[in-house]
Write an enzyme that holds these catalytic residues in place. Structure first.
Site, mmCIF file in Angstrom:
data_model
loop_
_atom_site.group_PDB
_atom_site.id
_atom_site.type_symbol
_atom_site.label_atom_id
_atom_site.label_comp_id
_atom_site.label_asym_id
_atom_site.label_seq_id
_atom_site.Cartn_x
_atom_site.Cartn_y
_atom_site.Cartn_z
ATOM 1 N N TYR A 27 0.865 -1.172 -0.095
ATOM 2 C CA TYR A 27 0.037 -0.016 -0.121
ATOM 3 C C TYR A 27 0.972 1.247 0.104
ATOM 4 C CZ TYR A 27 -3.798 3.403 1.411
ATOM 5 O OH TYR A 27 -4.419 4.190 1.914
ATOM 6 N N TYR A 181 -11.876 -4.102 6.990
ATOM 7 C CA TYR A 181 -10.716 -3.663 7.451
ATOM 8 C C TYR A 181 -10.866 -2.869 8.593
ATOM 9 C CZ TYR A 181 -6.037 -1.822 8.120
ATOM 10 O OH TYR A 181 -4.737 -1.349 8.544
ATOM 11 N N HIS A 182 -11.346 -1.785 8.066
ATOM 12 C CA HIS A 182 -11.592 -0.553 8.974
ATOM 13 C C HIS A 182 -12.560 -0.648 10.125
ATOM 14 C CE1 HIS A 182 -9.617 1.221 5.390
ATOM 15 N NE2 HIS A 182 -8.885 2.150 6.408
ATOM 16 N N LYS A 546 -11.905 17.339 15.264
ATOM 17 C CA LYS A 546 -11.218 16.747 14.357
ATOM 18 C C LYS A 546 -10.968 17.659 12.905
ATOM 19 C CE LYS A 546 -10.301 13.096 13.057
ATOM 20 N NZ LYS A 546 -8.880 12.414 13.280
ATOM 21 N N ASP A 550 -8.819 14.407 7.762
ATOM 22 C CA ASP A 550 -8.754 13.167 8.483
ATOM 23 C C ASP A 550 -9.943 12.617 9.150
ATOM 24 O OD1 ASP A 550 -7.776 10.690 9.828
ATOM 25 O OD2 ASP A 550 -7.141 12.179 11.418
ATOM 26 N N HIS A 552 -10.211 9.654 10.564
ATOM 27 C CA HIS A 552 -9.924 8.608 11.446
ATOM 28 C C HIS A 552 -10.218 9.035 12.976
ATOM 29 C CE1 HIS A 552 -7.508 7.019 8.224
ATOM 30 N NE2 HIS A 552 -7.965 5.747 8.677
#
Length: 669
Positions: A27, A181-182, A546, A550, A552
């Site tokens: 990646y 995955y996340h 935040k 981004d 996350h």
């Protein structure tokens, strides 16, 4: 096939043989199309067999590089792609017809696929020869990663239309890669990971079927092209069982819910990146062993072996990997596939009662979770209601409490924390990658050149046709390809659709959450909150922000839940805020502390903007703390800006984090 005794793989002549290895990917992507092209070509020369492209946050969120909110994020976590000219540079010297390309892109997935098809057309490469994947899973963006743009109804339409376009024209392309995955990175348990991912797949396939724009045979092929992108954690026995459960449930759904008779179209096809959440900043060399063990969970069982694998580098908790770090991760895959005898045997675990029992438990739990989501109206209803988001925030909070309390051992972090200095981090670069500071100028210069050289009338007409198709309900792939060929930019494409679809803000998931910090500890923290009330007449007030693009949000959400549990008033408005928005909110809310979380590497630029915004509005006395993946040299810079405390992945103890926040508002830090 297996030998007569069942212990070895043999070919049609009865001679010993071995399986072909999975696709080796890394990646990668950063700075500029030119720098990323050099990275890809070097990786292919070292033995990579596929590409996995990381895009920067403006590209993922539908902004051109010259948008004000995009500037701090250009080239930080991936490559900036503004137009077809950038894609030409990115794939210079790389033959599309012989490449298997994975693109981790979601909110703008249709646009990146349109650019890729346009690139093939200008090169004279047949579209039908293209092989690869766009991630194109918007649900997990609402739940865990935050690079969504449009409301769910419109985003799911875009995904369905990529299937309808690809099913005949790009038969070897995966139009989406349902991504669990996340979900694991956001705290999902194995049951939640399987159940939520399958609910996403069902929601998508049900939608494609209900649209009625393809016939039954084409729909069956759509089922066959739906792939998954999965996480593999450190509990590798459980992870292997999870993959077997995934495969069993997917076969069942494809057969019973969608009537797919062809076993090949019911195969559970998945790629993997092993777990990044468990990689530690403390004693980072230990991460190499974690990555190896996590790779075993998705390769040991032949029945549930991955089709493609990409491994993080040992230093991912410190910074982006350097080329040598990526080479080291690639070598692990090559040794596993070519030096060991792993690929010479039939499945090693068929008939094993432990594996069978654990697999069945995950199947039962995930099936119940899937049924629950379907009963509440499907995955879109579960997103809109906040059910899935709240479940993930709860699971992540519980994980952090277990680590903080020592019930979940993390070597080097909460057990055996004393260690010798690592030679991997004692070089001049500290084991960390440094971005080229000229990347911003490269992106802006290339964007300006594209706008100057294109035919303005052709670009305007292409955007008008895109807008009309969005309103009329026509498939948007061909108009998007026309935009790509007309050198429309990423921000222009997204803005045209924003004007029709609007933008979306997801629920934060923190409401109604609680956690257990331990009786005495929680009591001590609440006593400090009571002391603040006695002194100031109200509870301490925290604005959690935040800033930037981004998405996350796990860290911000866990801190918000922990602070509220400890007696703070918490204001959290979710992701993707401008620093000035956070400054205004803090002043209007009369905040005692601002906590910002930044994981994109833009902490210096965004924090500087926040501090300037506070000073400009008379709020320069409001203390600020910063959390995220912050290299040690940058900690010093942030403190010199006036930041009161910096929290990194090494600060895993929620109780200690809240104590330090109390120190700040009590004037002790």
């Amino acid at each position: 096939m297996s030998s007569p005794d069942g212990y070895q793989l043999v070919d049609a002549a009865g001679q010993p043989t071995r399986d072909a290895p999975w696709i080796f990917r890394t990646y990668a992507g950063h700075s500029s199309p030119g720098a990323s092209n050099a990275l890809y070509r070097a990786g292919l020369e070292r033995g990579q067999t596929g590409l996995s492209i990381a895009f920067d946050l403006p590209t993922q969120c539908g902004y051109s590089s010259d948008a004000p909110i995009a500037r701090p994020e250009i080239g930080k976590v991936g490559v900036p792609i503004n137009s077809l000219d950038d894609l030409h540079r990115l794939f210079d010297g790389i033959p599309l017809e012989r490449m298997n390309t994975s693109m981790t892109i979601n909110g703008t997935a249709m646009w990146l696929l349109a650019l890729y098809v346009a690139l093939a057309r200008e090169r004279g490469v047949p579209e039908a020869s293209l092989r690869g994947t766009i991630q194109n899973d918007i649900v997990k963006e609402y739940l865990a990663r935050g690079t969504y743009i449009f409301p769910p109804e419109h985003s799911l339409r875009l995904i369905a239309e990529t299937y309808e376009y690809c099913v005949d024209r790009l038969p070897d392309w995966n139009p989406s890669n349902v991504c669990s995955y996340h979900l694991q990175e956001a705290g999902a348990t194995p049951v939640q990971e399987v159940g939520f991912a399958l609910a996403t797949a069902v929601g998508l396939l049900d939608r494609i079927k209900a649209r009625g724009r393809i016939d039954a045979a084409a729909f069956a092929r759509c089922v066959g092209r739906l792939s998954f992108f999965v996480n593999s954690g450190i509990r590798f026995v459980e992870e292997m069982c999870k993959m077997r459960a995934f495969a069993e449930l997917w076969d069942e759904l494809a057969r019973d819910r969608y009537g797919v008779d062809d076993p090949k179209l019911r195969l559970f096809r998945y790629g993997v990146q092993v777990n990044s959440l468990g990689l530690t900043e403390a004693q980072p060399e230990n991460n190499a062993w974690r990555i190896l063990i996590e790779a075993l969970g998705v390769t040991l069982s032949r029945k549930a072996r991955c089709r493609a694998l990409q491994l993080p580098a040992w230093n991912e908790a410190l910074s982006l990997p350097r080329p040598w770090d990526q080479q080291w991760a690639l070598r692990l895959q090559q040794i596993l596939a070519y030096e060991t005898d792993l690929l010479e045997y039939p499945d090693l675990f068929d008939g094993n009662p432990v594996v069978g029992g654990k697999t069945q438990a995950i199947v039962d739990g995930a099936r119940a979770e899937l049924d629950r989501i379907v009963a509440m109206g499907g995955v879109q209803a579960a997103v809109d209601s906040g059910y899935m988001k709240q479940a993930l925030v709860r699971s992540m909070t519980e994980r952090m409490v277990r680590i903080g309390g020592g019930q979940q051992v993390v070597v080097g972090l909460n057990r055996w924390t004393d260690g010798l200095p690592s030679p991997l981090t004692t070089g001049e670069d500290g084991g960390m990658f440094t971005l080229d500071a000229t990347a911003v100028d490269d992106a802006l210069g290339a964007l300006a050149a594209t706008r100057a050289q294109r035919d303005p009338a052709r670009a305007t007409a292409a955007l008008a046709a895109l807008t009309a198709a969005a309103r009329d309900g026509a498939n948007l792939m061909e108009p998007s390809i026309a935009c790509a060929l007309a050198r429309v930019t990423t921000g222009e494409w997204a803005d045209a659709l924003r004007a029709v679809f609007g933008e979306y803000r997801a629920v934060t998931g923190i409401d109604g959450q609680s956690l257990d910090l331990g009786g005495d500890r929680a009591a001590a923290l609440r006593a400090r909150a009571d002391g603040f009330v006695a002194a100031h007449g109200r509870r301490p007030r925290l604005v959690v922000g935040k800033p930037g693009l981004d998405g996350h949000s796990n860290g911000a959400e866990v801190i918000a839940v922990a602070a509220r549990h400890a007696g703070w008033d918490v204001i959290y408005a979710g992701i993707r805020l401008a620093p000035d928005d956070i400054a205004v909110s803090a002043i209007e809310e009369d905040a005692d502390l601002i906590g910002v979380s930044i994981l994109s590497g833009s902490h210096l630029e965004l924090t500087a903007q926040l501090m300037a915004g506070l000073r400009a509005r008379g709020g320069g006395d409001i203390p600020v703390v910063v959390g995220g993946i912050v290299p040690k040299p940058d900690v010093v810079v942030l403190l010199s800006m006036g930041v009161h405390a910096v929290f990194t992945p090494a600060d895993y103890d929620l109780g200690q984090v809240i104590e330090r926040m109390f120190d700040v508002v009590e004037g002790k830090a």
